[in-house]
Write a protein that holds these residues in place. Structure first.
Motif, PDB file in Angstrom:
ATOM      1  N   GLU A  49      -8.593  -0.049  -7.778  1.00 30.17           N
ATOM      2  CA  GLU A  49      -8.772   1.393  -7.953  1.00 30.17           C
ATOM      3  C   GLU A  49      -7.897   1.911  -9.097  1.00 30.17           C
ATOM      4  OE1 GLU A  49      -8.284   5.561  -5.404  1.00 30.17           O
ATOM      5  OE2 GLU A  49      -7.570   3.659  -4.572  1.00 30.17           O
ATOM      6  N   CYS A  50      -6.652   1.413  -9.151  1.00 31.33           N
ATOM      7  CA  CYS A  50      -5.722   1.856 -10.195  1.00 31.33           C
ATOM      8  C   CYS A  50      -6.238   1.520 -11.590  1.00 31.33           C
ATOM      9  CB  CYS A  50      -4.355   1.197  -9.998  1.00 31.33           C
ATOM     10  SG  CYS A  50      -3.427   1.819  -8.588  1.00 31.33           S
ATOM     11  N   ASP A  58       1.504   6.073  -7.223  1.00 34.65           N
ATOM     12  CA  ASP A  58       0.271   6.778  -7.621  1.00 34.65           C
ATOM     13  C   ASP A  58      -0.054   6.548  -9.093  1.00 34.65           C
ATOM     14  OD1 ASP A  58      -1.971   8.288  -7.307  1.00 34.65           O
ATOM     15  OD2 ASP A  58      -0.945  10.214  -7.278  1.00 34.65           O
ATOM     16  N   GLU A  94      -9.409  -6.193   1.807  1.00 32.06           N
ATOM     17  CA  GLU A  94      -8.639  -5.511   0.756  1.00 32.06           C
ATOM     18  C   GLU A  94      -8.353  -6.417  -0.437  1.00 32.06           C
ATOM     19  OE1 GLU A  94      -7.610  -2.114   0.962  1.00 32.06           O
ATOM     20  OE2 GLU A  94      -9.125  -2.295   2.547  1.00 32.06           O
ATOM     21  N   GLY A  98       0.812  -1.210   0.000  1.00 33.49           N
ATOM     22  CA  GLY A  98       0.000   0.000   0.000  1.00 33.49           C
ATOM     23  C   GLY A  98       0.846   1.260   0.000  1.00 33.49           C
ATOM     24  N   THR A 133      -5.344  -6.623  -4.973  1.00 37.13           N
ATOM     25  CA  THR A 133      -5.659  -5.712  -3.880  1.00 37.13           C
ATOM     26  C   THR A 133      -6.680  -4.658  -4.305  1.00 37.13           C
ATOM     27  OG1 THR A 133      -3.891  -4.164  -4.435  1.00 37.13           O
ATOM     28  CG2 THR A 133      -3.327  -5.976  -2.949  1.00 37.13           C
ATOM     29  N   ASP A 143       2.442   1.692  -3.519  1.00 34.53           N
ATOM     30  CA  ASP A 143       1.446   2.048  -4.527  1.00 34.53           C
ATOM     31  C   ASP A 143       0.945   3.476  -4.365  1.00 34.53           C
ATOM     32  OD1 ASP A 143       1.665  -0.422  -5.676  1.00 34.53           O
ATOM     33  OD2 ASP A 143      -0.169  -1.241  -4.804  1.00 34.53           O
ATOM     34  N   GLU A 144       0.806   3.923  -3.122  1.00 36.02           N
ATOM     35  CA  GLU A 144       0.327   5.287  -2.904  1.00 36.02           C
ATOM     36  C   GLU A 144       1.343   6.320  -3.376  1.00 36.02           C
ATOM     37  OE1 GLU A 144      -1.512   6.379   0.764  1.00 36.02           O
ATOM     38  OE2 GLU A 144      -2.346   4.378   1.084  1.00 36.02           O
ATOM     39  N   ARG A 161      -6.386  -1.573  -3.845  1.00 36.96           N
ATOM     40  CA  ARG A 161      -5.653  -0.464  -4.452  1.00 36.96           C
ATOM     41  C   ARG A 161      -5.436  -0.711  -5.942  1.00 36.96           C
ATOM     42  NH1 ARG A 161      -4.547   4.902  -4.311  1.00 36.96           N
ATOM     43  NH2 ARG A 161      -2.518   5.342  -5.207  1.00 36.96           N
TER      44      ARG A 161
END
Length: 285
Positions: free
Chosen positions: A224-225, A57, A276, A50, A219, A53-54, A221
């Motif tokens: 979302e990506c 971005d 998640e 996480g 995941t 990845d954040e 995330r």
């Protein structure tokens, strides 16, 4: 790699380093944290994935690799890891250092290289050591007391030092070369990346992702990506989402937040599945 946990392992370590007994209560805290639905390796792996990845971005920058980050961005990875680590383990910030664990001040040090930089204020203090290798999808997690004897003598211009070769032998490892959740797009060839990401619809992109990575943990995330929309979870569900697109192919998307799905994944051998995580499987699996 499996976790190095249990009383026998701790007893062996402290018989070799009795002067490091201050680590025991901190070690026992981390080893006792997982419940029946989680394990330490997956918990730490999710924190690190996480964090990376954040900072990368991908939805906004179209970047996939740490190599694409600016130098200043790379320095923020450590801060992000510290924040997510403290939040995940429900710990308070220390007065002097990053964490307060069982009443003891603990610093968090993460590296994407081969060593850690230890500041002056962490000398003789307990440090959580995290080492991440995104290219190899691996990580390590341990504890050490940053005594003089474990540090190299050389300092950088900020007075920070690194851990010596002999000092690394003194690290109390919980996870060594564990499994870091995969950076899918980093390891993906350009044609497949284009195939997954080129469609305009978020549901179609997600269907392409799950179709191509059946049996692998995806995941939230990453969802979302790929969806690239604020209501990205809607692009997985029925009513025109990825689930509907994949249904004629006898493919199911299971979610760790659904008790029935989670139980099925556990039977299939998946560990550490939580809210998640998503996994695509064949209907008759």
């Amino acid at each position: 790699m499996s976790e190095l946990k249990g009383k026998e392992y701790l007893d062996e370590y402290f018989s070799n380093y009795p002067e490091n007994s201050a680590l025991r209560s901190v070690a026992e805290f981390f080893l006792s944290f997982p419940d029946n639905d989680s394990d330490l390796e997956s918990i730490i792996g999710d924190i690190l994935r996480g964090s990376l990845d954040e900072v990368i971005d991908m939805p906004r920058t179209n970047r996939f690799s740490l190599d694409e980050l600016e130098k200043t961005e790379k320095t923020y990875i450590g801060t992000k890891v510290e924040i997510l680590f403290r939040d995940t383990f429900e710990l308070k910030k220390g007065v002097k250092l990053d964490l307060l664990v069982q009443g003891q001040e603990v610093d968090v040090k993460n590296t994407i290289g081969s060593n850690w930089t230890i500041p002056i204020e962490a000398l003789d203090e307990i440090c959580v050591l995290l080492q991440t290798n995104d290219n190899k999808s691996s990580f390590s997690f341990g504890l050490v007391i940053c005594r003089e004897r474990v540090l190299n003598q050389g300092k950088n211009r900020d007075g920070k030092r690194t851990i010596s070769k002999d000092g690394k032998e003194e690290i109390l490892w919980f996870v060594k070369d564990g499994s870091l959740p995969k950076n899918f797009f980093l390891h993906m060839d350009n044609d497949l990346r284009h195939q997954i990401l080129s469609p305009r619809g978020g549901a179609t992109r997600l269907a392409n992702l799950f179709r191509n990575f059946q049996g692998e943990v995806i995941t939230r995330r990453l969802v979302e990506c790929v969806a690239r929309q604020k209501d990205y979870m809607k692009r997985i569900r029925g009513n025109g989402g990825a689930r509907d697109i994949l249904a004629p192919e006898e493919l199911l998307i299971l979610w760790g937040g659904n008790l029935k799905d989670k139980k099925r994944l556990k039977v299939l051998g998946f560990k550490g599945i939580n809210t998640e995580h998503f996994v695509c499987i064949k209907k008759n699996t």
